[in-house]
Design an enzyme around this catalytic site. Structure first.
Site, PDB file in Angstrom:
ATOM      1  N   LYS A 114       0.819  -1.222   0.000  1.00 18.18           N
ATOM      2  CA  LYS A 114       0.000   0.000   0.000  1.00 18.18           C
ATOM      3  C   LYS A 114       0.841   1.254   0.000  1.00 18.18           C
ATOM      4  CE  LYS A 114      -4.441  -1.494   1.719  1.00 18.18           C
ATOM      5  NZ  LYS A 114      -5.478  -1.377   2.714  1.00 18.18           N
ATOM      6  N   LYS A 198      -4.631  -8.756  -7.145  1.00 16.65           N
ATOM      7  CA  LYS A 198      -5.836  -8.948  -6.341  1.00 16.65           C
ATOM      8  C   LYS A 198      -6.958  -8.016  -6.822  1.00 16.65           C
ATOM      9  CE  LYS A 198      -5.898  -7.462  -2.162  1.00 16.65           C
ATOM     10  NZ  LYS A 198      -5.520  -7.076  -0.802  1.00 16.65           N
ATOM     11  N   LYS A 201     -10.450  -2.412  -4.383  1.00 18.38           N
ATOM     12  CA  LYS A 201     -11.270  -1.189  -4.448  1.00 18.38           C
ATOM     13  C   LYS A 201     -10.516  -0.067  -5.117  1.00 18.38           C
ATOM     14  CE  LYS A 201     -12.925  -2.149   0.197  1.00 18.38           C
ATOM     15  NZ  LYS A 201     -12.644  -1.932   1.600  1.00 18.38           N
TER      16      LYS A 201
HETATM   17  P1  TYM Z   1     -10.697  -4.775   3.673  1.00 20.84           P
HETATM   18  O1  TYM Z   1     -11.684  -3.706   3.918  1.00 20.84           O
HETATM   19  O2  TYM Z   1      -9.555  -4.498   2.771  1.00 20.84           O
HETATM   20  O3  TYM Z   1     -11.430  -6.048   3.095  1.00 20.84           O
HETATM   21  C1  TYM Z   1     -12.570  -6.607   3.741  1.00 20.84           C
HETATM   22  C2  TYM Z   1     -12.531  -8.122   3.638  1.00 20.84           C
HETATM   23  O4  TYM Z   1     -12.519  -8.513   2.267  1.00 20.84           O
HETATM   24  C3  TYM Z   1     -11.430  -9.405   2.020  1.00 20.84           C
HETATM   25  N1  TYM Z   1     -10.936  -9.176   0.652  1.00 20.84           N
HETATM   26  C4  TYM Z   1     -10.782 -10.139  -0.263  1.00 20.84           C
HETATM   27  N2  TYM Z   1     -11.010 -11.464  -0.212  1.00 20.84           N
HETATM   28  C5  TYM Z   1     -10.758 -12.176  -1.341  1.00 20.84           C
HETATM   29  N3  TYM Z   1     -10.298 -11.625  -2.487  1.00 20.84           N
HETATM   30  C6  TYM Z   1     -10.065 -10.304  -2.590  1.00 20.84           C
HETATM   31  N4  TYM Z   1      -9.626  -9.765  -3.726  1.00 20.84           N
HETATM   32  C7  TYM Z   1     -10.291  -9.494  -1.437  1.00 20.84           C
HETATM   33  N5  TYM Z   1     -10.169  -8.168  -1.173  1.00 20.84           N
HETATM   34  C8  TYM Z   1     -10.552  -7.997   0.100  1.00 20.84           C
HETATM   35  C9  TYM Z   1     -10.393  -9.048   3.079  1.00 20.84           C
HETATM   36  O5  TYM Z   1      -9.520 -10.131   3.321  1.00 20.84           O
HETATM   37  C10 TYM Z   1     -11.251  -8.721   4.270  1.00 20.84           C
HETATM   38  O6  TYM Z   1     -11.589  -9.890   4.980  1.00 20.84           O
HETATM   39  N6  TYM Z   1      -7.863  -4.937   7.771  1.00 20.84           N
HETATM   40  C11 TYM Z   1      -9.109  -5.335   7.218  1.00 20.84           C
HETATM   41  C12 TYM Z   1     -10.299  -4.838   7.991  1.00 20.84           C
HETATM   42  C13 TYM Z   1     -10.254  -5.086   9.468  1.00 20.84           C
HETATM   43  C14 TYM Z   1     -10.491  -6.313  10.123  1.00 20.84           C
HETATM   44  C15 TYM Z   1     -10.401  -6.021  11.515  1.00 20.84           C
HETATM   45  C16 TYM Z   1     -10.750  -7.592   9.678  1.00 20.84           C
HETATM   46  C17 TYM Z   1     -10.048  -4.148  10.426  1.00 20.84           C
HETATM   47  N7  TYM Z   1     -10.125  -4.727  11.662  1.00 20.84           N
HETATM   48  C18 TYM Z   1     -10.566  -7.028  12.461  1.00 20.84           C
HETATM   49  C19 TYM Z   1     -10.930  -8.598  10.636  1.00 20.84           C
HETATM   50  C20 TYM Z   1     -10.822  -8.303  12.008  1.00 20.84           C
HETATM   51  C21 TYM Z   1      -9.234  -4.772   5.800  1.00 20.84           C
HETATM   52  O7  TYM Z   1      -8.614  -3.814   5.456  1.00 20.84           O
HETATM   53  O8  TYM Z   1     -10.164  -5.362   5.055  1.00 20.84           O
END
Ligand code: TYM
Length: 333
Positions: A114, A198, A201
């Site tokens: 990132k 991947k 967004k």
């Molecule tokens: P975030 O917002 O980037 O993504 C949310 C969830 O979607 C999954 N994800 C994917 N899974 C499969 N293929 C993809 N291309 C893909 N893109 C995103 C992510 O693995 C995630 O599960 N750090 C986390 C948010 C967070 C969190 C937490 C998660 C904050 N605190 C506590 C679990 C527990 C994040 O940025 O997710």
């Protein structure tokens, strides 16, 4: 055994098929299992680790909550809230950042991706982001954390932080080590334009992803334009890894119809890509269009969404504020 589930999604707009298949679909299943206690968080504090337009952020917080509900999470059964409404998350993140080691954070691959080349200009929040994530999970004594494959390293770090806190403050077992729940197959959905990247967004090309707010026409167009290769549909998985775009599309199809990759390959063996793409669009429209319509409907009722988030954050606050009091006591405050 009943599970305590915690997971989060960032309200940074463009929630997509990767978020759905990698995480949210799993949230819905866990929400539907009888004895689970589930907490699903709109992680708005995480969102501001990169620059957000305040008006957009407000809209995206509601849209993420709407996506949870439209996908099938029942706000009466699960807690849905946004992180910034519960002060214990920020307090916990600070305290845990004082037990976390710089060396551990330096290993985080997501920060490297990132921050890109100019990491001196990345925010400190982006760097310490996994510590806030650890606070999220540990404040609720979560036993299981459903996430996509890209969050695996952050969960390992969360366990390391919990262990160090328990050791440092002579409190064995106080912070509970969570188990990641990562699907064995299809836990990493790739871009429709590049099977090695991947689905994300932040990809500037909207054609690279299926957004959960896309309508029928957009889905049809994106699948039509999705990259494939000149070879026929594969009949076996042996050299599929050399055909990442095809592997990804077959993976998406398999995940949507709940069958393994082998079965999907058998289904399309000998057929041409246009036939496969037609079927893929069909199933995508069947699964995603109702969610997209429901999100749009819910977004018209801001009062309802704000009410869900307020009620959820009051429930979450009860749990988290108790834990943060215990943490502060152990630290000596
Ligand atoms: P975030 O917002 O980037 O993504 C949310 C969830 O979607 C999954 N994800 C994917 N899974 C499969 N293929 C993809 N291309 C893909 N893109 C995103 C992510 O693995 C995630 O599960 N750090 C986390 C948010 C967070 C969190 C937490 C998660 C904050 N605190 C506590 C679990 C527990 C994040 O940025 O997710």
């Amino acid at each position: 055994m009943s599970k305590k589930i915690f997971s989060g999604v960032q309200p940074t707009g463009n929630l997509h098929l990767g978020n759905y298949l990698g995480a949210i679909k799993n949230f819905v299943e866990l929400n539907n299992q009888k004895d689970n206690e589930c907490i699903f968080c709109v992680v708005d504090l995480h969102a501001i680790t990169t620059k957000q337009e305040p008006k957009e952020l407000k809209k995206n917080i509601r849209e993420t909550a709407a996506t949870f509900i439209a996908s099938g999470i029942d706000p009466k059964k699960s807690i849905i809230f946004n992180q910034s409404m519960v002060p214990a998350h920020s307090e916990g993140a600070w305290i845990l950042s004082c037990v976390s080691r710089i060396g551990w954070l330096n290993r985080m691959t997501q920060f490297k991706e990132k921050a890109g080349k100019d990491k001196e200009k990345a925010s400190i929040g982006l760097y310490s982001y996994p510590v806030l994530m650890a606070a999220d999970i540990l404040l609720y004594d979560a036993t299981h954390v459903p996430v996509g494959d890209d969050q695996k390293q952050h969960l390992e770090l969360c366990r390391d932080i919990a262990q160090k806190f328990n050791n440092d403050f002579n409190a064995p077992g106080f912070l509970r080590f969570p188990e990641p729940l990562i699907q064995k197959e299809f836990s990493r959905i790739m871009s429709l334009k590049d099977g090695l990247k991947k689905m994300s967004k932040s990809d500037p090309s909207d054609l690279s992803r299926i957004n959960l707010t896309d309508d029928k026409e957009q889905i049809l167009n994106k699948i039509k334009k999705a990259k494939t290769d000149p070879l026929p549909m594969p009949s076996e998985s042996n050299n599929l890894s050399q055909r990442p775009e095809v592997e990804n599309l077959l993976g998406i199809y398999s995940s949507l119809v709940n069958q393994n990759l082998e079965k999907s390959m058998y289904e399309f063996d000998g057929k041409n890509f246009s036939e496969f793409k037609e079927k893929l669009s069909e199933i995508l429209i069947e699964k995603i269009e109702p969610i997209s319509k429901e999100i749009k409907k819910l977004l018209n009722d801001e009062k309802y969404l704000d009410g869900i988030l307020l009620e959820g954050s009051q429930k979450a606050d009860k749990i988290a504020s108790k834990k943060i009091r215990e943490i502060k006591e152990l630290v000596g405050f």
